[in-house]
Scaffold this motif. Sequence first.
Motif, PDB file in Angstrom:
ATOM      1  N   ALA A   1       1.515  -4.610   4.867  1.00  0.00           N
ATOM      2  CA  ALA A   1       0.379  -3.818   5.352  1.00  0.00           C
ATOM      3  C   ALA A   1       0.331  -3.812   6.876  1.00  0.00           C
ATOM      4  O   ALA A   1       0.089  -2.770   7.504  1.00  0.00           O
ATOM      5  CB  ALA A   1      -0.923  -4.362   4.779  1.00  0.00           C
ATOM      6  N   ASP A   2       0.573  -4.970   7.491  1.00  0.00           N
ATOM      7  CA  ASP A   2       0.599  -5.037   8.949  1.00  0.00           C
ATOM      8  C   ASP A   2       1.734  -4.188   9.521  1.00  0.00           C
ATOM      9  O   ASP A   2       1.581  -3.529  10.563  1.00  0.00           O
ATOM     10  CB  ASP A   2       0.757  -6.486   9.410  1.00  0.00           C
TER      11      ASP A   2
ATOM     12  N   THR B   1       0.717  -0.609   9.473  1.00  0.00           N
ATOM     13  CA  THR B   1      -0.264  -0.311  10.523  1.00  0.00           C
ATOM     14  C   THR B   1       0.431   0.173  11.787  1.00  0.00           C
ATOM     15  O   THR B   1      -0.082   1.055  12.488  1.00  0.00           O
ATOM     16  CB  THR B   1      -1.095  -1.567  10.840  1.00  0.00           C
TER      17      THR B   1
ATOM     18  N   VAL C   1      -3.417   3.109   7.343  1.00  0.00           N
ATOM     19  CA  VAL C   1      -4.496   2.190   6.989  1.00  0.00           C
ATOM     20  C   VAL C   1      -4.344   1.825   5.520  1.00  0.00           C
ATOM     21  O   VAL C   1      -4.177   2.700   4.667  1.00  0.00           O
ATOM     22  CB  VAL C   1      -5.868   2.844   7.232  1.00  0.00           C
ATOM     23  N   THR C   2      -4.389   0.544   5.212  1.00  0.00           N
ATOM     24  CA  THR C   2      -4.192   0.077   3.843  1.00  0.00           C
ATOM     25  C   THR C   2      -5.518  -0.296   3.206  1.00  0.00           C
ATOM     26  O   THR C   2      -6.300  -1.063   3.767  1.00  0.00           O
ATOM     27  CB  THR C   2      -3.246  -1.135   3.802  1.00  0.00           C
TER      28      THR C   2
ATOM     29  N   SER D   1      -1.786   3.002   1.306  1.00  0.00           N
ATOM     30  CA  SER D   1      -1.736   3.094   2.772  1.00  0.00           C
ATOM     31  C   SER D   1      -1.566   4.552   3.176  1.00  0.00           C
ATOM     32  O   SER D   1      -0.676   5.250   2.690  1.00  0.00           O
ATOM     33  CB  SER D   1      -0.568   2.266   3.320  1.00  0.00           C
TER      34      SER D   1
ATOM     35  N   GLU E   1      -5.431   7.281   8.941  1.00  0.00           N
ATOM     36  CA  GLU E   1      -6.879   7.044   8.989  1.00  0.00           C
ATOM     37  C   GLU E   1      -7.679   8.256   8.527  1.00  0.00           C
ATOM     38  O   GLU E   1      -8.622   8.125   7.736  1.00  0.00           O
ATOM     39  CB  GLU E   1      -7.285   6.673  10.417  1.00  0.00           C
TER      40      GLU E   1
ATOM     41  N   ARG F   1     -10.702  -2.553   2.571  1.00  0.00           N
ATOM     42  CA  ARG F   1      -9.593  -2.500   3.536  1.00  0.00           C
ATOM     43  C   ARG F   1      -9.009  -3.888   3.725  1.00  0.00           C
ATOM     44  O   ARG F   1      -9.711  -4.888   3.654  1.00  0.00           O
ATOM     45  CB  ARG F   1     -10.068  -1.923   4.855  1.00  0.00           C
TER      46      ARG F   1
END
Length: 226
Positions: free
Chosen positions: A144-145, A148, A153-154, A203, A206, A225
């Motif tokens: 997830a990072d 990003t 956005v996850t 993910s 935004e 989130r």
Amino acid sequence: MCCSYGINAALLNHDVTLAELYERYASAPIVAMDTAELIEADREWYAARRRADAVPVIGLDVAANAIAYARAVGLLDAGFAENLEVASPSPELLAAARPVGLITVTGGASFLSPRSFRPFLTDAPAPVWVAAFVLRTGSYRAIADGLTAHGLVTERFGAHTFPQRRFTSEREQRYAVEAVLAAAEDPEGRESAGWFHAALHLSRPEDHTTTFPLTTLLPDGPRERI
């Protein structure tokens, strides 16, 4: 990713259910077939059930035999036996994946890192979504990072989980229950009942999270989130 024999493609693009697939491949006539016979039978079986709104599916897995089978029976439009954790993708894979709008992985996230996703998100011509069903025995945080960094956005589909498969032994079940507890999750009625369970992580850019809220795509649960 981690597509194996293309079961997700079978369910997505054909009028079949998972229960029907279990019944088919456990039946005596199918079990008695050799590989060549099964390829021919499956090619006809899936062709007869192909949906009119079928979408192109590209498969990626380290298992070359599984990829070859899925392509032979028509489940995958293209397939690649490559390990992006240890090597860069081939030019052919990158070219085939260029139009992809959705990356899926169901249960294989524990074998992956952000490295496997990076080639398909770098300079993508259009926004790409990533939908991952992640076993509760591991963490999705690193991936997830990594997403990003590409503007994604996850969100996790609340506390709802999905059964993945039955445990093969009491030892495997003990491991899963302990891992889920260590992650501050509740195994009651899930891992304690004999199944690996996965949580859905989606993910997206935004602005897509507000235009297409997760609660409208999957109305039976909340979102959070990560």
